[in-house]
Structure formats: C-alpha cells, structure tokens
Motif scaffolding. Sequence first.
Motif, PDB file in Angstrom:
ATOM      1  N   GLY A  54      11.504  39.576  16.035  1.00  0.00           N
ATOM      2  CA  GLY A  54      10.777  40.281  17.091  1.00  0.00           C
ATOM      3  C   GLY A  54       9.297  39.972  17.079  1.00  0.00           C
ATOM      4  O   GLY A  54       8.664  39.888  18.143  1.00  0.00           O
ATOM      5  N   LEU A  55       8.710  39.779  15.875  1.00  0.00           N
ATOM      6  CA  LEU A  55       7.288  39.465  15.789  1.00  0.00           C
ATOM      7  C   LEU A  55       6.987  38.109  16.417  1.00  0.00           C
ATOM      8  O   LEU A  55       6.009  37.960  17.166  1.00  0.00           O
ATOM      9  CB  LEU A  55       6.847  39.496  14.322  1.00  0.00           C
ATOM     10  CG  LEU A  55       5.372  39.239  14.046  1.00  0.00           C
ATOM     11  CD1 LEU A  55       4.509  40.299  14.719  1.00  0.00           C
ATOM     12  CD2 LEU A  55       5.113  39.217  12.538  1.00  0.00           C
ATOM     13  N   PHE A  56       7.813  37.108  16.122  1.00  0.00           N
ATOM     14  CA  PHE A  56       7.599  35.791  16.719  1.00  0.00           C
ATOM     15  C   PHE A  56       7.773  35.836  18.242  1.00  0.00           C
ATOM     16  O   PHE A  56       7.027  35.183  18.992  1.00  0.00           O
ATOM     17  CB  PHE A  56       8.540  34.764  16.094  1.00  0.00           C
ATOM     18  CG  PHE A  56       8.037  34.220  14.782  1.00  0.00           C
ATOM     19  CD1 PHE A  56       6.948  33.364  14.733  1.00  0.00           C
ATOM     20  CD2 PHE A  56       8.644  34.578  13.592  1.00  0.00           C
ATOM     21  CE1 PHE A  56       6.474  32.866  13.534  1.00  0.00           C
ATOM     22  CE2 PHE A  56       8.185  34.097  12.378  1.00  0.00           C
ATOM     23  CZ  PHE A  56       7.091  33.235  12.343  1.00  0.00           C
ATOM     24  N   TRP A  57       8.766  36.586  18.699  1.00  0.00           N
ATOM     25  CA  TRP A  57       8.961  36.721  20.149  1.00  0.00           C
ATOM     26  C   TRP A  57       7.754  37.407  20.790  1.00  0.00           C
ATOM     27  O   TRP A  57       7.261  36.987  21.836  1.00  0.00           O
ATOM     28  CB  TRP A  57      10.234  37.500  20.422  1.00  0.00           C
ATOM     29  CG  TRP A  57      10.415  37.918  21.850  1.00  0.00           C
ATOM     30  CD1 TRP A  57      10.458  39.186  22.335  1.00  0.00           C
ATOM     31  CD2 TRP A  57      10.557  37.065  22.989  1.00  0.00           C
ATOM     32  NE1 TRP A  57      10.625  39.196  23.691  1.00  0.00           N
ATOM     33  CE2 TRP A  57      10.699  37.890  24.126  1.00  0.00           C
ATOM     34  CE3 TRP A  57      10.587  35.689  23.162  1.00  0.00           C
ATOM     35  CZ2 TRP A  57      10.850  37.404  25.406  1.00  0.00           C
ATOM     36  CZ3 TRP A  57      10.738  35.187  24.449  1.00  0.00           C
ATOM     37  CH2 TRP A  57      10.872  36.035  25.543  1.00  0.00           C
ATOM     38  N   LEU A  58       7.226  38.436  20.137  1.00  0.00           N
ATOM     39  CA  LEU A  58       6.071  39.143  20.667  1.00  0.00           C
ATOM     40  C   LEU A  58       4.842  38.239  20.696  1.00  0.00           C
ATOM     41  O   LEU A  58       4.081  38.236  21.677  1.00  0.00           O
ATOM     42  CB  LEU A  58       5.797  40.386  19.818  1.00  0.00           C
ATOM     43  CG  LEU A  58       4.704  41.329  20.309  1.00  0.00           C
ATOM     44  CD1 LEU A  58       5.097  41.939  21.654  1.00  0.00           C
ATOM     45  CD2 LEU A  58       4.463  42.431  19.284  1.00  0.00           C
ATOM     46  N   LEU A  59       4.651  37.459  19.640  1.00  0.00           N
ATOM     47  CA  LEU A  59       3.517  36.532  19.622  1.00  0.00           C
ATOM     48  C   LEU A  59       3.646  35.489  20.731  1.00  0.00           C
ATOM     49  O   LEU A  59       2.648  35.091  21.360  1.00  0.00           O
ATOM     50  CB  LEU A  59       3.428  35.848  18.252  1.00  0.00           C
ATOM     51  CG  LEU A  59       3.006  36.756  17.086  1.00  0.00           C
ATOM     52  CD1 LEU A  59       3.072  35.990  15.774  1.00  0.00           C
ATOM     53  CD2 LEU A  59       1.603  37.309  17.316  1.00  0.00           C
ATOM     54  N   GLY A  60       4.865  35.032  20.984  1.00  0.00           N
ATOM     55  CA  GLY A  60       5.078  34.091  22.084  1.00  0.00           C
ATOM     56  C   GLY A  60       4.723  34.691  23.418  1.00  0.00           C
ATOM     57  O   GLY A  60       4.104  34.023  24.279  1.00  0.00           O
ATOM     58  N   VAL A  61       5.078  35.973  23.631  1.00  0.00           N
ATOM     59  CA  VAL A  61       4.733  36.648  24.884  1.00  0.00           C
ATOM     60  C   VAL A  61       3.221  36.798  25.003  1.00  0.00           C
ATOM     61  O   VAL A  61       2.638  36.640  26.094  1.00  0.00           O
ATOM     62  CB  VAL A  61       5.439  38.011  24.964  1.00  0.00           C
ATOM     63  CG1 VAL A  61       4.934  38.831  26.156  1.00  0.00           C
ATOM     64  CG2 VAL A  61       6.950  37.818  25.072  1.00  0.00           C
ATOM     65  N   VAL A  62       2.552  37.101  23.873  1.00  0.00           N
ATOM     66  CA  VAL A  62       1.090  37.229  23.907  1.00  0.00           C
ATOM     67  C   VAL A  62       0.444  35.903  24.305  1.00  0.00           C
ATOM     68  O   VAL A  62      -0.480  35.854  25.128  1.00  0.00           O
ATOM     69  CB  VAL A  62       0.572  37.696  22.526  1.00  0.00           C
ATOM     70  CG1 VAL A  62      -0.957  37.600  22.472  1.00  0.00           C
ATOM     71  CG2 VAL A  62       1.019  39.123  22.258  1.00  0.00           C
ATOM     72  N   VAL A  63       0.923  34.790  23.733  1.00  0.00           N
ATOM     73  CA  VAL A  63       0.374  33.472  24.070  1.00  0.00           C
ATOM     74  C   VAL A  63       0.598  33.179  25.551  1.00  0.00           C
ATOM     75  O   VAL A  63      -0.308  32.692  26.255  1.00  0.00           O
ATOM     76  CB  VAL A  63       1.006  32.390  23.184  1.00  0.00           C
ATOM     77  CG1 VAL A  63       0.611  31.000  23.671  1.00  0.00           C
ATOM     78  CG2 VAL A  63       0.587  32.576  21.737  1.00  0.00           C
TER      79      VAL A  63
END
Length: 405
Positions: free
Chosen positions: A28-37
């Motif tokens: 979930g953290l990697f997915w969230l970081l991808g959305v932020v980018v």
Amino acid sequence: MRRRMRIAVDALEHLVGGLGTSILAITGLFWLLGVVVLSLVGIGVPLIPGALGVVRSIADRERGRLSRWGPGIVGPAPVPDRPLAALRDPAVRRELAWLPVHAFFGFATGLFGLSLPLSALQSLTFPFWYHLVPPGESAPNLPFWNADTLVEAIGVALVGVGWLVVLLVAGGRLARAQAWPGRRLLGPVPGADLSLRVAELTATRAAALDAHAAELRRIERSLHDGTQNRLVAVTVLLGAARRAFDRDPATGAELLDRAQQAAEQALGELRTVVRGILPPVLDDRGLAGALDGLVAGCALPCSLDVDLPVRCAVSVEATAYFVVAEALTNAVKHSGATSVTVSVRIDGDKLMIRVGDDGQGGADESAGSGLAGIRRRVEAHDGRFTLTSPAGGPTTMDVELPCGS
C-alpha cells in the motif's frame, strides 16, 4: 514454564500475523507513493480517494488482527470521496502516519520473531548434518563460527537453545512492540473515545437487562412448572389423607407416603433451581474445582487446562461456569465431536475461556443451541464472545470476561 511457553507461542502467532499485514502495508505504501508522484504531474489527483481506500482496507485488516488478540478497535467512518475532504479526515491522517511505521518496523519485528524458531531449529539439528557443510565454511546463522567437528557442532546446538530462550523471554515484548503503532494510531481519534464508550456501555447495559429478564423467566418457569405443581400435590394429598384417616387409616397412611414423596421431589427441584442461579460448588471448590467436576461428568473425552492464580468476582465465576457448562452441553448434543478441550486462565485483569471440539462445525447462534444465551451473559459483564465454527469443524469458542466485575 508451561505458561511461558504458551505466551511465546501466542507471541509468535501475533508476530507472524503482523508480518502479513506489514507486507500489505509495504504494498500500500508503494501504491500511495506512486499516486503522489502522479499527482505532482496532475494526473493522479482522482486516484487519491482510491489510494486512501486501499490504506483504509489495510488498516482495517490490522484493526481486526489486533482486536482478535486484545481489546477491540472500532474502525472510523468511510473515507470521504473528495480528495481534500479525505486528506482533512483525522482518521485518514493517522492511518497515513501508521502505514510507513508498520511497513518497516512491523516487517522487521515480524521477520525477526519468525527467524527465532527457525534459527533455533536449524542450530539444534546442526550436529546431525554438520558433516554436509564444506570444511572451512561457517555454521548457519553464525558467520564467524567454523564447525568442523562434532564438539563445535554441539556448540552451535547450544546457540540454538539460546535462540529459544530469547523467544521465551522476549517474544511477548516483541509482539507488543509490533502492535503498539496500530493501537496508538488506528484507534478512535482523540475525543471520540468517550462517545464510543457510552454507546458500548448502553449496548452492554441493554444486554445485561435482557439476560436478567431471561434468567427471571427461566426461574419462573422452573418454579411454576415443577415446584409449584409438586407443592399443590402435597396440599391435596395431605387434605385427602386427613379425611381418609377417619374412614380407612391404611389409605390415609398411603396418601401420607405419596405426599412425602411429592414434598421430596419439590425439594429436589428447588435445589436444582438454586444451583442454576449460583452453583454451590463454586463456593465450596472455587471455579477450578467446579470446572473439574463439569469436565469429569462430560459424556465426551474432555481435557481441562486451568491457570487461576487468584479468584475472580463471584458473578464472573458463575458466568464462566455457565459458559463452560453450556458449551459442553452443545458439544455433546450437536457437534458430533469425539473430544473437547477447555482452557481457562487469567491474563492481566481478564478471565480468558476457550472451549474447542473436533466436531462437524457449523454452529449457529440463531439455531437455538444456547449460544445466544452465552453471548447475552458475557456482554452483560462487558465481555467479549467470539465463535469460530466453519462447516466441517472444528468449533472454537473464545470468551473474555473482566475478572473483577
């Protein structure tokens, strides 16, 4: 020692469960970081509510895990649909703070906890296969220890004993440390605790009143259908005997005998009703002795594990006795089981009860098997009742009662 081993096994189970949710947190953290980018370039903003929903789903898994091993954690309201409203939600912000902590710290503690028994097993068995290690290479998990001889291999096995000691001593602390961020950040936001507690106490008070009313109806039925009829029969027989003595003393004596039998039956039924209110065996032998008598009288092979260093409140012990008695009755009548296990212990200020059987499963509270009555009694004490009974079995019933109320 046995209690410490049980705590270590429970802690290992907690750590492995936390390791699972930490892996979800990493995803979930990697997915969230991808959305932020993506949001930085203007195309990820519509994805923010969905990403926060993923975080909420992972946090709910952790809430469910923590609730199974301790006090329940109530989840917040759904994530708002609009990105700004979602980011302003205090519960969402707390989940965002929890996510990286659990992703890294929860993963590290879970991995370390899982490595302890594996390293111990590898080291303890090393004397049986040390000759398979090429000469000059170090022992597993011990990079500075060359074990080319049996004596050195036995030394490695002693290190394995040390790993087990570490698990026994520190396993519970590791599990609590892993759970601390979730209990700190995933609970209700500050200020909501009081209202949730009021709602919870309102529900448990209603359950207590329902349980009390049901108990009064049960006592009334027992007295009305049994004891009262016996006493009426005694009165009728005594009147008939008094009238018969003038005409036929033998008939009068026979009627007196029947009146005496009816009075003895009424007395027996009264004792049964009294035992149903508060079993005298609890006063005479305590909860451990009372449960031992229950298990001894069970129609199925039943093992009992009791660890009660102190006495609980009388009402709590009576409820625990009722819970075990009803659970054993259900196992005998409905489960088709061949054996039953009963475990009762005190954990902090809680009385923990577990009754399990190897039957066919599929237990249903709405089927009139007494499970609803168990739940009412437990909730009347502000306790927790959990039933796990998949089709095909086994069935496990967990009850948690506050020991002092």
